[in-house]
Design a protein around this motif. Structure first.
Motif, PDB file in Angstrom:
ATOM      1  N   ILE A 124       0.804  -1.351   0.052  1.00  0.00           N
ATOM      2  CA  ILE A 124       0.023  -0.133  -0.088  1.00  0.00           C
ATOM      3  C   ILE A 124       0.780   1.387   0.064  1.00  0.00           C
ATOM      4  O   ILE A 124       1.789   1.540   0.667  1.00  0.00           O
ATOM      5  CB  ILE A 124      -0.878   0.211   1.249  1.00  0.00           C
ATOM      6  N   LEU A 175       0.244   5.138   0.511  1.00  0.00           N
ATOM      7  CA  LEU A 175      -0.881   6.018   1.124  1.00  0.00           C
ATOM      8  C   LEU A 175      -0.433   7.247   1.822  1.00  0.00           C
ATOM      9  O   LEU A 175       0.654   7.384   2.467  1.00  0.00           O
ATOM     10  CB  LEU A 175      -1.670   5.377   2.393  1.00  0.00           C
ATOM     11  N   ILE A 227     -11.169   6.376   2.662  1.00  0.00           N
ATOM     12  CA  ILE A 227     -10.101   5.263   2.006  1.00  0.00           C
ATOM     13  C   ILE A 227     -10.743   3.851   2.055  1.00  0.00           C
ATOM     14  O   ILE A 227     -11.136   3.461   3.143  1.00  0.00           O
ATOM     15  CB  ILE A 227      -8.553   5.209   2.787  1.00  0.00           C
ATOM     16  N   ILE A 235     -10.663  -0.225   1.580  1.00  0.00           N
ATOM     17  CA  ILE A 235      -9.580  -1.173   1.630  1.00  0.00           C
ATOM     18  C   ILE A 235     -10.294  -2.520   0.874  1.00  0.00           C
ATOM     19  O   ILE A 235     -11.316  -2.857   1.831  1.00  0.00           O
ATOM     20  CB  ILE A 235      -9.052  -1.458   2.844  1.00  0.00           C
ATOM     21  N   VAL A 242      -5.679  -0.637  -1.177  1.00  0.00           N
ATOM     22  CA  VAL A 242      -6.325   0.309  -1.493  1.00  0.00           C
ATOM     23  C   VAL A 242      -7.233   0.196  -2.724  1.00  0.00           C
ATOM     24  O   VAL A 242      -6.509   0.359  -3.919  1.00  0.00           O
ATOM     25  CB  VAL A 242      -5.797   1.611  -1.532  1.00  0.00           C
ATOM     26  N   ILE A 266      -9.911   6.127  -3.171  1.00  0.00           N
ATOM     27  CA  ILE A 266     -10.244   7.228  -2.109  1.00  0.00           C
ATOM     28  C   ILE A 266     -11.165   8.092  -2.622  1.00  0.00           C
ATOM     29  O   ILE A 266     -11.387   8.539  -3.945  1.00  0.00           O
ATOM     30  CB  ILE A 266      -8.728   7.760  -1.945  1.00  0.00           C
TER      31      ILE A 266
END
Ligand SMILES: Nc1ncnc2c1ncn2[C@@H]1O[C@H](COP(=O)(O)OP(=O)(O)OP(=O)(O)O)[C@@H](O)[C@H]1O
Length: 264
Positions: free
Chosen positions: A41, A43, A228, A230, A235, A238
């Motif tokens: 990920i 982020l 966000i 998941i 991910v 967003i």
């Protein structure tokens, strides 16, 4: 070599980056018994944002929160808090970092059963090495803010779930952390108690502290500036919500619902 974003601002939004995860992964277990809970990920969490993390059960939300907050080690990748790479901290530096910069509200509340609410709240302030009388003063003002000041000598078992959760939030705020991580803080509460906790987190956020909250609840997610999603340890997407007014709950709910159900 992987490097952190050098100017620490997102070029599109001009928001200041508080936390940056670079290709982080978490593999539980070893040998043939491994499970890849978080997969590569990337982020960014922005300063002052109310960030919400959603996703189905087992998708890796708590694991991600644990890694971002330094409560658990990464298997791969890098995490930066502002310009400091925290995943390479020694145990001692990490403990110091966590007690000064991070507040954590657990899914299971997690108060120490044999300490009173007041002792539970003050304890991390003492551990952080803050001035003892300032810690006591801050604890009393937080208890007042959370409307639990009359319960200060009660044990966790002698108060309601909502009161325990408010004490847990007060505990997470005792050292005025820059960011509060909350893992389903309303999960065990009824509607009114849950709303009360969300109001407290929103209030804290409006006074400048960043919040990162995991939730399954659509109403709770409406508090977000940024959501966000998941899925399977990655991910999925967003959603920016800051363009919708906080009081425009219907529009927020609609946008979140479309986003989560894949109708966007
Ligand atoms: N210590 C562990 N050892 C092995 N597997 C684990 C461990 N902790 C979590 N997992 C697995 O990793 C995956 C992600 O777990 P995690 O708790 O992060 O999910 P979650 O999205 O927070 O779920 P929930 O919404 O149900 O709390 C799950 O499949 C879980 O079973």
């Amino acid at each position: 070599m992987l490097t952190a974003n050098v100017n620490k601002k997102n070029c599109n939004t001009n928001k200041e980056i508080l936390l940056q995860a670079v290709r982080i992964s978490k593999v539980y277990g070893s040998g043939s018994e491994t499970f890849h809970a978080v997969k590569n990920i990337d982020l960014e969490i922005y300063k002052g944002d109310f960030t919400v993390i959603m996703g189905s059960s087992g998708s890796g939300k708590s694991t991600l929160l644990y890694m971002l907050s330094g409560l658990d080690n990464l298997t791969h990748g890098e995490i930066y808090f502002k310009d400091r790479r925290i995943d390479l901290f020694s145990e001692e530096d990490m403990a110091r970092f966590r007690s000064h910069k991070i507040g954590y509200v657990y899914q299971s509340i997690n108060l120490v059963p044999d300490l009173t609410l007041f002792e539970n709240i003050t304890f991390p302030g003492y551990v952080a090495g803050n001035n003892k009388s300032a810690v006591r003063k801050k604890a009393l003002s937080l208890m007042k803010l959370m409307n639990i000041e009359k319960l200060n000598q009660r044990l966790p078992s002698q108060v309601s779930g909502g009161q325990q959760q408010r004490a847990a939030i007060a505990r997470s705020l005792i050292s005025t952390p820059e960011v509060i991580f909350a893992d389903e803080p309303t999960g065990a509460l009824n509607f009114e108690q849950g709303n009360n906790i969300l109001d407290i987190l929103t209030n804290v956020n409006q006074y400048g502290q960043s919040v990162v909250m995991v939730t399954h609840d659509l109403k709770a997610a409406c508090r977000a500036d940024r959501l966000i999603l998941i899925k399977d340890g990655m991910v999925e997407g967003i959603l920016e919500l800051s363009k919708y007014k906080p009081e425009d709950l219907k529009e927020r709910e609609k946008r979140i619902y479309s986003f989560i159900s894949g109708k966007e």
